[in-house]
Every structure is written in structure tokens, then in C-alpha cells.
Design a protein around this motif. Structure first.
Motif, PDB file in Angstrom:
ATOM      1  N   MET A  29       0.837  -1.196   0.000  1.00 16.78           N
ATOM      2  CA  MET A  29       0.000   0.000   0.000  1.00 16.78           C
ATOM      3  C   MET A  29       0.879   1.256   0.000  1.00 16.78           C
ATOM      4  O   MET A  29       0.547   2.243  -0.655  1.00 16.78           O
ATOM      5  N   ALA A  30       1.998   1.175   0.702  1.00 19.80           N
ATOM      6  CA  ALA A  30       2.903   2.328   0.750  1.00 19.80           C
ATOM      7  C   ALA A  30       3.412   2.664  -0.651  1.00 19.80           C
ATOM      8  O   ALA A  30       3.523   3.834  -1.030  1.00 19.80           O
ATOM      9  N   LEU A  31       3.680   1.626  -1.439  1.00 25.85           N
ATOM     10  CA  LEU A  31       4.152   1.865  -2.810  1.00 25.85           C
ATOM     11  C   LEU A  31       3.102   2.571  -3.655  1.00 25.85           C
ATOM     12  O   LEU A  31       3.401   3.499  -4.400  1.00 25.85           O
ATOM     13  N   LEU A  32       1.855   2.104  -3.514  1.00 25.15           N
ATOM     14  CA  LEU A  32       0.763   2.746  -4.267  1.00 25.15           C
ATOM     15  C   LEU A  32       0.658   4.223  -3.907  1.00 25.15           C
ATOM     16  O   LEU A  32       0.502   5.084  -4.763  1.00 25.15           O
ATOM     17  N   GLU A  33       0.724   4.481  -2.617  1.00 19.07           N
ATOM     18  CA  GLU A  33       0.588   5.866  -2.162  1.00 19.07           C
ATOM     19  C   GLU A  33       1.776   6.706  -2.616  1.00 19.07           C
ATOM     20  O   GLU A  33       1.618   7.843  -3.043  1.00 19.07           O
ATOM     21  N   ALA A  34       2.941   6.105  -2.533  1.00 17.37           N
ATOM     22  CA  ALA A  34       4.142   6.834  -2.930  1.00 17.37           C
ATOM     23  C   ALA A  34       4.096   7.174  -4.417  1.00 17.37           C
ATOM     24  O   ALA A  34       4.481   8.265  -4.838  1.00 17.37           O
ATOM     25  N   LYS A  35       3.577   6.242  -5.211  1.00 20.29           N
ATOM     26  CA  LYS A  35       3.440   6.490  -6.647  1.00 20.29           C
ATOM     27  C   LYS A  35       2.611   7.747  -6.871  1.00 20.29           C
ATOM     28  O   LYS A  35       2.969   8.603  -7.671  1.00 20.29           O
TER      29      LYS A  35
ATOM     30  N   LEU B 135      -7.007  -0.988 -11.060  1.00 25.54           N
ATOM     31  CA  LEU B 135      -7.368  -2.299 -10.539  1.00 25.54           C
ATOM     32  C   LEU B 135      -6.366  -2.755  -9.476  1.00 25.54           C
ATOM     33  O   LEU B 135      -6.757  -3.341  -8.469  1.00 25.54           O
ATOM     34  N   LEU B 136      -5.103  -2.432  -9.680  1.00 28.69           N
ATOM     35  CA  LEU B 136      -4.102  -2.764  -8.664  1.00 28.69           C
ATOM     36  C   LEU B 136      -4.414  -2.017  -7.358  1.00 28.69           C
ATOM     37  O   LEU B 136      -4.324  -2.575  -6.269  1.00 28.69           O
ATOM     38  N   HIS B 137      -4.791  -0.762  -7.495  1.00 31.94           N
ATOM     39  CA  HIS B 137      -5.159   0.040  -6.331  1.00 31.94           C
ATOM     40  C   HIS B 137      -6.349  -0.600  -5.602  1.00 31.94           C
ATOM     41  O   HIS B 137      -6.313  -0.810  -4.387  1.00 31.94           O
ATOM     42  N   ALA B 138      -7.381  -0.951  -6.369  1.00 29.53           N
ATOM     43  CA  ALA B 138      -8.577  -1.558  -5.770  1.00 29.53           C
ATOM     44  C   ALA B 138      -8.246  -2.916  -5.155  1.00 29.53           C
ATOM     45  O   ALA B 138      -8.636  -3.208  -4.020  1.00 29.53           O
ATOM     46  N   ASP B 139      -7.498  -3.738  -5.899  1.00 31.87           N
ATOM     47  CA  ASP B 139      -7.133  -5.071  -5.395  1.00 31.87           C
ATOM     48  C   ASP B 139      -6.356  -4.970  -4.080  1.00 31.87           C
ATOM     49  O   ASP B 139      -6.592  -5.734  -3.151  1.00 31.87           O
ATOM     50  N   THR B 140      -5.418  -4.029  -4.037  1.00 32.39           N
ATOM     51  CA  THR B 140      -4.585  -3.886  -2.842  1.00 32.39           C
ATOM     52  C   THR B 140      -5.445  -3.534  -1.636  1.00 32.39           C
ATOM     53  O   THR B 140      -5.282  -4.100  -0.549  1.00 32.39           O
ATOM     54  N   TRP B 141      -6.359  -2.614  -1.842  1.00 35.96           N
ATOM     55  CA  TRP B 141      -7.270  -2.235  -0.749  1.00 35.96           C
ATOM     56  C   TRP B 141      -8.172  -3.397  -0.343  1.00 35.96           C
ATOM     57  O   TRP B 141      -8.373  -3.659   0.851  1.00 35.96           O
ATOM     58  N   MET B 142      -8.729  -4.079  -1.334  1.00 34.60           N
ATOM     59  CA  MET B 142      -9.654  -5.175  -1.042  1.00 34.60           C
ATOM     60  C   MET B 142      -8.952  -6.258  -0.218  1.00 34.60           C
ATOM     61  O   MET B 142      -9.459  -6.723   0.797  1.00 34.60           O
ATOM     62  N   LYS B 143      -7.770  -6.621  -0.684  1.00 35.46           N
ATOM     63  CA  LYS B 143      -7.016  -7.678  -0.019  1.00 35.46           C
ATOM     64  C   LYS B 143      -6.727  -7.281   1.432  1.00 35.46           C
ATOM     65  O   LYS B 143      -6.865  -8.080   2.344  1.00 35.46           O
ATOM     66  N   ARG B 144      -6.340  -6.014   1.592  1.00 37.72           N
ATOM     67  CA  ARG B 144      -5.971  -5.525   2.919  1.00 37.72           C
ATOM     68  C   ARG B 144      -7.169  -5.512   3.858  1.00 37.72           C
ATOM     69  O   ARG B 144      -7.092  -5.968   4.995  1.00 37.72           O
TER      70      ARG B 144
END
Lengths: 103, 281
Positions: A29-35, B135-144
Motif C-alpha cells: 500500500m505504501a508503494l501505491l501511495e508513494a506512486k 485495478l491494482l489500487h482496488a485489489d490492494t485495498w480489497m485484499k488488505r
């Protein structure tokens, strides 16, 4: 939530540089936010995130202060070396022949 | 000029515009500052995609610029799926819808890459690069969130139930769908895209340990039956009575039938445009 330090670099030959901090539950998640926060305007093509707790530093940073005169570690300490050398040479020429050959 | 291509582009553009508008309402209010930036950025992407579709539409001789196609029309002229116009609710609903929408969009874009309209096919290729990240953003949140703690997970499961039910609207056939398929504008029929979407989302639910029952609402909503006027309408699209979508069906958006929620969104979204139509901003 954890604090992650973000590093980015703009090209393969550039060093990674610290560019900021994000809060995230994990590295993914940190990577996504950092992006989103730090590469929105093509500032870099490479990103690292590192948990702040994985970064080590001296507890007492006053250790990093130089306590005594360490001027010999700096280039500017050698600025007059040319002058000193020519002075030494002329002192050498002023000596009598015998003294010169024995040195 | 082709009416069925125009109908397809309108449905695609309206979906992107309306979901983008809803997403943008989180700006300043998302769970934390970094997510605020990320989600706002996704909202901008979606509106950018809408602009690209409207621009393509304007090239087809519809004698309108993209702004007018997006903002200068009445509520009944929008062809977006109803799920896009639903209020954001809490973060769990927003997340569930974001995930389902982007999963649906990626299935749709994959198909559109082989559209007979080369402009549309090229747009689809370009958009997929951004959608991959959405989709990567959504997937990451969903998984978390699926991994707990239990409060967030429970909220997410409830929201997934209602969002799944309404995701059927994304695969409601567009007007002139048969003609669009015939001409190759739409390379696969909506029901086929829906089947791909279902298979993919089911796989993710399993990976994340989320109950497969959240699909149930979609199965109910997706029973199309012929109404007295001959239109296809939803069979029994009534999710649980406590769900935020209980009072409206999921379908109808592709024919311009919208929910009560759409009126206030439209008022808000078009107010600036209506104050001075045709002005250049």
C-alpha cells in the motif's frame, strides 16, 4: 499504520534520493501511495519504500560532531602547499654546498 | 456515422464521467491524505477517459463538442449504469464499487481493443495502461481490508453484496447492441463480458477469503425479462431490504432510466456548464 520513507530516482545513473514519507498498513500500500504522491509529474521511474523502523541511526547524534581540529581532512587545509614548497626550495638553495649534499 | 457506435461510446463515456464524478467527491475527505491524493487521481483519470470517448463521439458527426456531450444534456440522455451514480456512502461501499467497476472496465477494455473502430481500439489500449493501475489500487485495498480487522471486513462484505447486485447494470445491453456487434464495434456481447467479469471477480473473492455469496445479488439482478413494452428489464433485482439499493433496480441506466440519486448529481455536475453554455473554460 506504519510510516514508510520514500526514495526515488529519475534514471538508472542517478542515485536514489529521499523524497518524503507516507503512512500505510504495509509496503504494498505504501508503494501505491508513494506512486501517487511523489511521481505524479514524471519525477522518477524508480521507487523504494522503507519502513522507518528498519532505518537505523545513532541514538546520540552528537557523536557525529567533530570535536577537535581535523582541518587536515579538508582540501582547503592544503591550499598553501605550493607556496610552502617553493619557500622550502629556496631555503635549500641558500644552504652551503656541504650541507646540501648531506641532506 | 453509425448510431450503434455512437450508442456504445455514449454508454462508455457516461459510465466514466459519472463514476469519476462520484470518486471526485472524496477529494478532501478520503480516509487519509495519501489516499486522498490517490483516489482523486483515479477520479481525474476516469474523467479523462470520458473526455476521450466524448471526443471520439464528436468526431462521428454529432456536431457537438466533448463538453456539450458530457454536460449539455438532460438526465434521460445519460446512458451510464445506475451503479455509477449511487452516492459514495462510506469507504467500504466506495471501495467495493471501485473494485467492481474497474474489474468490469478492464474486461470491457480488453474486448474493445479489437473493436472495428480503430480509434476506439487505440483508445482502449491506451486506457488499459491506467486501468491496470486502478485495478491494482482496488485489489490492494480489497485484499488488505478483507484480511481484517473484523469490523472493516464485515462492512466490506455488506457493501460488496449491494455493489455486486448493481454491477449487473454495467453489463445491461446497450441500445442497438445487436447492430454494434454486427458491425464489430463491440467485439463481444454484454452477457459474455459479464460472464468473464463474474469468473474473474469470483477468483479474487476466493483468493481473499471473502464469501462467494456476495455474488448472489448479481445473479438475482441479472435475470432479464421482457416488459410489456418489449424492453428487457430486470427480473427480481431487489437486494436485502437494509441495503442502500433496496428501493431501486440495478438496470435501466443504458436506456436513460436513472435513480433518484442521479438528479442531485446532475444538478451539481452540470451547474457551471448550465450557467453559461458554450463558454470556453
Amino acid at each position: 499504520m506504519e510510516t514508510f520513507e520514500v526514495f526515488r530516482r529519475s534514471g538508472h545513473k542517478e542515485p536514489f534520493e529521499h523524497c518524503g514519507t507516507v503512512s500505510a498498513p504495509d509496503a504494498e500500500m505504501a508503494l501505491l501511495e508513494a506512486k501517487e504522491c511523489f511521481t505524479r509529474r514524471r519525477e522518477g521511474q524508480h521507487l523504494w519504500v522503507v519502513k522507518r523502523s528498519d532505518i537505523h541511526s545513532f541514538k546520540d547524534e552528537s557523536l557525529l560532531e567533530i570535536a577537535a581540529d581535523k582541518s587536515y581532512r579538508f582540501a582547503e587545509a592544503y591550499r598553501d602547499v605550493v607556496t610552502k614548497r617553493s619557500q622550502a626550495r629556496s631555503r635549500g638553495r641558500a644552504l652551503p654546498e656541504k650541507a646540501r649534499s648531506s641532506t | 456515422m453509425s448510431d450503434s457506435l455512437a450508442a456504445l461510446l455514449t454508454a462508455l463515456a457516461d459510465d466514466e464521467l459519472i463514476i469519476g464524478h462520484r470518486h471526485s467527491e472524496w477529494t478532501g475527505f478520503a480516509p487519509h491524505i495519501e489516499e486522498d491524493v490517490a483516489f482523486s487521481s483515479i477520479a481525474q483519470d476516469e474523467i479523462g477517459h470520458a473526455a476521450a470517448y466524448y471526443t471520439r463521439l464528436s468526431q462521428l458527426g454529432h456536431a457537438s463538442d466533448a463538453d456539450r456531450l458530457a454536460l449539455g444534456k438532460d438526465t434521460v440522455d445519460y446512458r451510464n449504469a445506475i451503479i455509477c451514480e449511487r452516492p459514495n456512502g462510506d469507504w467500504s461501499y466506495t471501495l467495493a464499487r471501485h473494485w467492481l467497476y474497474d474489474a468490469a472496465d478492464s474486461v470491457r477494455l480488453e474486448a474493445l481493443e479489437s473493436s472495428a473502430d480503430h480509434e476506439l481500439a487505440a483508445l482502449a489500449t491506451k486506457m488499459r495502461r491506467e486501468e491496470r493501475y486502478h485495478l491494482l489500487h482496488a485489489d490492494t485495498w480489497m485484499k488488505r481490508v478483507a484480511a481484517g480487522p473484523v469490523e472493516g471486513r464485515t462492512l466490506l462484505i455488506t457493501s460488496l453484496g449491494s455493489a455486486f447486485a448493481e454491477s449487473a447494470g454495467l453489463f445491461e445491453p446497450i441500445v442497438e447492441e445487436e447492430a454494434a456487434i454486427e458491425a464489430g464495434w463491440l467485439p463481444a456481447p454484454s452477457h459474455e463480458l459479464r460472464a468473464r467479469f463474474l469468473a474473474r471477480t469470483a477468483e479474487s473473492l476466493e483468493d481473499w477469503g471473502l464469501p462467494a455469496e456476495v455474488h448472489a445479488g448479481l445473479d438475482r439482478s441479472a435475470e432479464f425479462v421482457a416488459s410489456s413494452s418489449g424492453d428487457l428489464i430486470a427480473g427480481r433485482d431487489r437486494p436485502g431490504k437494509d441495503s442502500p439499493v433496496a428501493s431501486h433496480g440495478a438496470l435501466g441506466g443504458r436506456r436513460g432510466h436513472h435513480s433518484e440519486d442521479f438528479k442531485s448529481l446532475w444538478d451539481d455536475m452540470t451547474s457551471t456548464y448550465r450557467s453559461n453554455p458554450g463558454a470556453a473554460w
